[in-house]
Write a protein that holds these residues in place. Structure first.
Motif, PDB file in Angstrom:
ATOM      1  N   ALA A  61       0.834  -1.200   0.000  1.00 50.05           N
ATOM      2  CA  ALA A  61       0.000   0.000   0.000  1.00 50.05           C
ATOM      3  C   ALA A  61       0.867   1.249   0.000  1.00 50.05           C
ATOM      4  N   ARG A  62       0.529   2.196  -0.869  1.00 52.11           N
ATOM      5  CA  ARG A  62       1.255   3.460  -0.925  1.00 52.11           C
ATOM      6  C   ARG A  62       0.388   4.570  -0.343  1.00 52.11           C
ATOM      7  N   PRO A  63       1.007   5.555   0.306  1.00 51.49           N
ATOM      8  CA  PRO A  63       0.228   6.679   0.834  1.00 51.49           C
ATOM      9  C   PRO A  63      -0.358   7.499  -0.306  1.00 51.49           C
ATOM     10  N   PRO A  64      -1.326   8.335  -0.019  1.00 52.83           N
ATOM     11  CA  PRO A  64      -1.954   9.130  -1.080  1.00 52.83           C
ATOM     12  C   PRO A  64      -0.941   9.979  -1.835  1.00 52.83           C
ATOM     13  N   VAL A  65      -1.099  10.052  -3.129  1.00 54.24           N
ATOM     14  CA  VAL A  65      -0.223  10.862  -3.971  1.00 54.24           C
ATOM     15  C   VAL A  65      -0.762  12.278  -4.010  1.00 54.24           C
ATOM     16  N   LYS A  66       0.098  13.256  -3.731  1.00 54.66           N
ATOM     17  CA  LYS A  66      -0.378  14.638  -3.635  1.00 54.66           C
ATOM     18  C   LYS A  66       0.174  15.541  -4.729  1.00 54.66           C
ATOM     19  N   GLY A  67       1.343  15.256  -5.266  1.00 53.78           N
ATOM     20  CA  GLY A  67       1.895  16.081  -6.333  1.00 53.78           C
ATOM     21  C   GLY A  67       2.611  17.308  -5.813  1.00 53.78           C
ATOM     22  N   GLY A  68       2.756  18.306  -6.675  1.00 54.33           N
ATOM     23  CA  GLY A  68       3.463  19.535  -6.328  1.00 54.33           C
ATOM     24  C   GLY A  68       4.927  19.459  -6.720  1.00 54.33           C
ATOM     25  N   ARG A  69       5.547  20.645  -6.876  1.00 55.49           N
ATOM     26  CA  ARG A  69       6.972  20.709  -7.207  1.00 55.49           C
ATOM     27  C   ARG A  69       7.776  21.112  -5.979  1.00 55.49           C
ATOM     28  N   LEU A  70       8.749  20.311  -5.630  1.00 56.05           N
ATOM     29  CA  LEU A  70       9.672  20.604  -4.540  1.00 56.05           C
ATOM     30  C   LEU A  70      10.923  21.245  -5.122  1.00 56.05           C
ATOM     31  N   ARG A  71      11.317  22.405  -4.598  1.00 56.13           N
ATOM     32  CA  ARG A  71      12.524  23.100  -5.051  1.00 56.13           C
ATOM     33  C   ARG A  71      13.596  22.935  -3.980  1.00 56.13           C
ATOM     34  N   VAL A  72      14.746  22.417  -4.402  1.00 56.49           N
ATOM     35  CA  VAL A  72      15.822  22.066  -3.478  1.00 56.49           C
ATOM     36  C   VAL A  72      17.101  22.766  -3.903  1.00 56.49           C
ATOM     37  N   ALA A  73      17.763  23.435  -2.967  1.00 53.39           N
ATOM     38  CA  ALA A  73      19.032  24.109  -3.246  1.00 53.39           C
ATOM     39  C   ALA A  73      20.137  23.475  -2.415  1.00 53.39           C
ATOM     40  N   THR A  74      21.171  22.983  -3.074  1.00 59.03           N
ATOM     41  CA  THR A  74      22.322  22.418  -2.383  1.00 59.03           C
ATOM     42  C   THR A  74      23.468  23.426  -2.387  1.00 59.03           C
ATOM     43  N   ALA A  75      24.532  23.087  -1.658  1.00 55.69           N
ATOM     44  CA  ALA A  75      25.631  24.031  -1.471  1.00 55.69           C
ATOM     45  C   ALA A  75      26.617  24.054  -2.622  1.00 55.69           C
ATOM     46  N   MET A  91      18.059  12.675   4.107  1.00 55.17           N
ATOM     47  CA  MET A  91      17.625  11.267   4.141  1.00 55.17           C
ATOM     48  C   MET A  91      18.559  10.373   3.335  1.00 55.17           C
ATOM     49  N   GLY A  92      19.854  10.538   3.531  1.00 53.50           N
ATOM     50  CA  GLY A  92      20.801   9.735   2.765  1.00 53.50           C
ATOM     51  C   GLY A  92      20.718  10.061   1.290  1.00 53.50           C
ATOM     52  N   PHE A  93      20.370  11.337   0.967  1.00 54.34           N
ATOM     53  CA  PHE A  93      20.242  11.842  -0.404  1.00 54.34           C
ATOM     54  C   PHE A  93      19.074  11.196  -1.149  1.00 54.34           C
ATOM     55  N   ASP A  94      18.159  10.568  -0.402  1.00 51.37           N
ATOM     56  CA  ASP A  94      17.033   9.863  -1.011  1.00 51.37           C
ATOM     57  C   ASP A  94      15.709  10.492  -0.581  1.00 51.37           C
ATOM     58  N   PHE A  95      15.716  11.780  -0.259  1.00 53.07           N
ATOM     59  CA  PHE A  95      14.535  12.460   0.246  1.00 53.07           C
ATOM     60  C   PHE A  95      13.360  12.424  -0.722  1.00 53.07           C
ATOM     61  N   ALA A  96      13.640  12.525  -2.018  1.00 55.13           N
ATOM     62  CA  ALA A  96      12.580  12.739  -3.007  1.00 55.13           C
ATOM     63  C   ALA A  96      11.546  11.624  -3.018  1.00 55.13           C
ATOM     64  N   ALA A  97      11.974  10.411  -2.719  1.00 51.05           N
ATOM     65  CA  ALA A  97      11.058   9.279  -2.770  1.00 51.05           C
ATOM     66  C   ALA A  97      10.171   9.176  -1.532  1.00 51.05           C
ATOM     67  N   HIS A  98      10.415  10.005  -0.524  1.00 49.11           N
ATOM     68  CA  HIS A  98       9.736   9.814   0.752  1.00 49.11           C
ATOM     69  C   HIS A  98       8.961  11.027   1.247  1.00 49.11           C
ATOM     70  N   VAL A  99       9.288  12.221   0.793  1.00 46.26           N
ATOM     71  CA  VAL A  99       8.664  13.420   1.355  1.00 46.26           C
ATOM     72  C   VAL A  99       7.473  13.867   0.521  1.00 46.26           C
ATOM     73  N   TRP A 100       6.705  14.843   1.058  1.00 47.14           N
ATOM     74  CA  TRP A 100       5.585  15.399   0.323  1.00 47.14           C
ATOM     75  C   TRP A 100       5.343  16.837   0.783  1.00 47.14           C
ATOM     76  N   LEU A 101       4.578  17.567   0.018  1.00 44.98           N
ATOM     77  CA  LEU A 101       4.192  18.938   0.348  1.00 44.98           C
ATOM     78  C   LEU A 101       2.751  18.927   0.811  1.00 44.98           C
ATOM     79  N   ASP A 102       2.500  19.428   2.001  1.00 40.18           N
ATOM     80  CA  ASP A 102       1.150  19.256   2.555  1.00 40.18           C
ATOM     81  C   ASP A 102       0.124  20.197   1.962  1.00 40.18           C
ATOM     82  N   ASP A 103       0.556  21.171   1.128  1.00 44.97           N
ATOM     83  CA  ASP A 103      -0.412  22.035   0.473  1.00 44.97           C
ATOM     84  C   ASP A 103      -0.502  21.762  -1.023  1.00 44.97           C
ATOM     85  N   ALA A 104       0.080  20.620  -1.456  1.00 49.56           N
ATOM     86  CA  ALA A 104       0.077  20.298  -2.896  1.00 49.56           C
ATOM     87  C   ALA A 104      -1.316  19.883  -3.343  1.00 49.56           C
TER      88      ALA A 104
END
Length: 515
Positions: free
Chosen positions: A35-49, A502-515
């Motif tokens: 089972a997967r959690p609900p898909v919400k969508g949205g664009r996450l913008r990430v800035a590295t150093a 998250m061990g550079f694997d954040f994208a597969a696990h996080v979400w935006l709560d207003d997406a």
């Protein structure tokens, strides 16, 4: 037999688990939830150093944070590492071995590359064999050289035969550089993996855009898109977060952590074995002098570095790469003290009293500028001058690191002692930063790799730590916690010992709560 340490299970426990899973044809506790959690969508913008034109989509060449983040979005490995740095099934749903030398990996079915082609044993064979080619420049070649043969084993499995036993193979197969590509791939201007995101745009040194893979074998992830780019300046990166232009940044300055949290933003501390190290090339002047190397190590005021530079977000290290959280940490090795007078003695014996020594720093090597300033102050009391030469982050890893006589490195955490020693300290290490070579160290590395007796392995790794501490041209003052800062709208972020975000694997696990 020891119980499960913090950094992973007993090796024999894993072999038993893997064999049972393979014979049963299921992955049991290691399987992913259906089972997967609900898909919400949205664009996450990430800035590295840091970012550069050397950024790559080829998993074999991954070496920096941006590469690792993209690799985890676009590709999968045969295994992956969990929150305890244990190997769990990924593209290989079961792994079987009886002697830690010959391994059979059963591949997961109904997995497809982004171009629609199904995953086959041929893809795995190609992906592992390509690391043997010196022309490729693989960062994992030192591990591939342990593979004597890899071949298809029926229609849904591969068999790997090692040159010698290594019960850490499932963990090794989970490192980023060994992610699986489609057989025959030579063009990496675009990514064609099996990962949770498809590559919509890749402009090295500028940005990348990842779009959700609706056909992902684990089920679609929550985010719709991820835009990844770099803002090298610390203040500008923080301001971009505070203004809402980005939702996640890495390498936040510890000095402003409380202020950021006070404004309603989140700060994620990841405690790990990563470090910024002083690198002295032993094949160049002045590093050819053992007294110079010993003197420089004595100039590191570790307590002040931890408190003044990192505001306590670090643990004291002892000039070797094994942290206190490892079951193999050499607790009986005396801590090297901060001792400018001892340093003066060594510099005088090296014929360097009154000398000016260039030392190269960059924002690419986390806080190396600040660390060098503290060492510069201590050097005056020790009778030498350190000439700090700051260079830009862009190009640092290709033009300065491991090339200048005295500089700094920045090493992300590794899940096992074998991996860190193999990649950074063995004679064949691709990142042997100081050019240190010791035949006995290489011999001990092989012995530990094939030994399943934990007491003997602990003794071997203890001797190896002492050798690095005493002989290598590396000064490791601290194990640094990574600090990521994020918008309150970003959910699901948690610490993973493999590294920040998250061990550079954040994208597969996080979400935006207003997406």
């Amino acid at each position: 037999m020891s119980r499960e340490p913090a950094s992973g299970p007993d090796r024999r426990d894993f072999l038993r688990l893997a064999t049972t899973a393979a014979l049963a044809g299921v992955t049991g506790a290691c399987s992913f939830p259906k089972a997967r959690p609900p898909v919400k969508g949205g664009r996450l913008r990430v800035a590295t150093a840091a970012s550069s034109t050397a950024d790559t989509l080829d998993p074999a060449k991954q070496a920096v944070v941006m590469d690792y983040c993209r690799g985890n979005m676009f590709y999968d490995g045969l295994t992956r590492l969990d929150e305890h740095q244990r190997a769990v099934p990924a593209l290989a749903e079961a792994i079987d071995t009886r002697d830690a030398r010959t391994w059979t990996l059963k591949l997961r079915r109904n997995v497809h590359f982004h171009d629609g082609r199904p995953l086959t044993p041929a893809d795995v064979v190609f992906s592992l064999r390509r690391h043997h080619d010196p022309a490729l420049g693989s960062k994992a070649r030192v591990f591939a050289e342990q593979i004597a043969a890899v071949e298809a084993f029926g229609s849904d499995a591969v068999r790997i035969t090692l040159t010698g036993p290594n019960a850490d193979l499932p963990v090794i197969l989970g490192i980023s550089q060994l992610q699986i590509v489609r057989a025959g791939t030579t063009d990496f201007r675009i990514a064609n993996g099996t990962g949770p995101f498809r590559c919509a745009e890749f402009n090295p040194g500028v940005r990348s855009i990842a779009a959700r893979n609706e056909e992902y074998w684990r089920g679609p992830v929550r985010l719709g898109e991820v835009e990844l780019f770099s803002i090298a300046d610390d203040s500008a990166r923080i301001n971009a977060l505070l203004s809402g232009d980005v939702d996640l940044i890495n390498e936040m300055n510890p000095r402003i952590a409380k202020r950021i949290m006070g404004q309603g933003f989140g700060v994620l501390e990841t405690r790990s074995g990563g470090y910024t190290d002083l690198v002295m090339r032993l094949d160049q002047v002045p590093g050819r002098s053992r007294d110079f190397v010993a003197g420089m190590k004595a100039l590191m005021d570790r307590e002040t570095m931890r408190n003044a530079i990192f505001r306590g977000y670090a643990a004291i290290a002892n000039d070797h790469p094994i942290p206190q959280t490892s079951p193999y940490f050499a607790s009986d090795l005396p801590q090297r003290p901060f001792d400018p007078e001892r340093a003066r003695f060594h510099f005088k014996r090296a014929g360097l009293a009154g000398a000016t020594i260039p030392i190269v720093t960059s924002t690419a090597a986390m806080k190396s500028d600040d660390m060098a300033v503290l060492m510069q102050d201590a050097a005056r009391a020790a009778g030498i001058a350190l000439d700090i030469r700051r260079v830009p982050a862009d190009g640092y890893w290709t033009q300065s690191w491991m090339k200048v006589p005295v500089g700094f490195g920045n090493v992300n955490p590794r899940p096992t002692a074998d991996i860190i020693f193999t990649q950074f300290f063995s004679s064949t290490a691709p990142w042997n930063e100081s050019g240190w070579f010791n035949p006995r160290f290489d011999k001990l590395l092989l012995e530990a790799r094939g030994d399943t007796d934990e007491a003997r392995r602990r003794a071997i790794y203890g001797e190896m730590q002492r050798m690095v501490h005493d002989q290598a041209g590396i000064g490791i003052p601290l194990f640094i916690s990574t600090l990521d800062a994020y918008s309150p709208r970003l959910k699901g972020l948690k610490a993973m010992p493999q590294g920040g975000m998250m061990g550079f694997d954040f994208a597969a696990h996080v979400w935006l709560d207003d997406a």
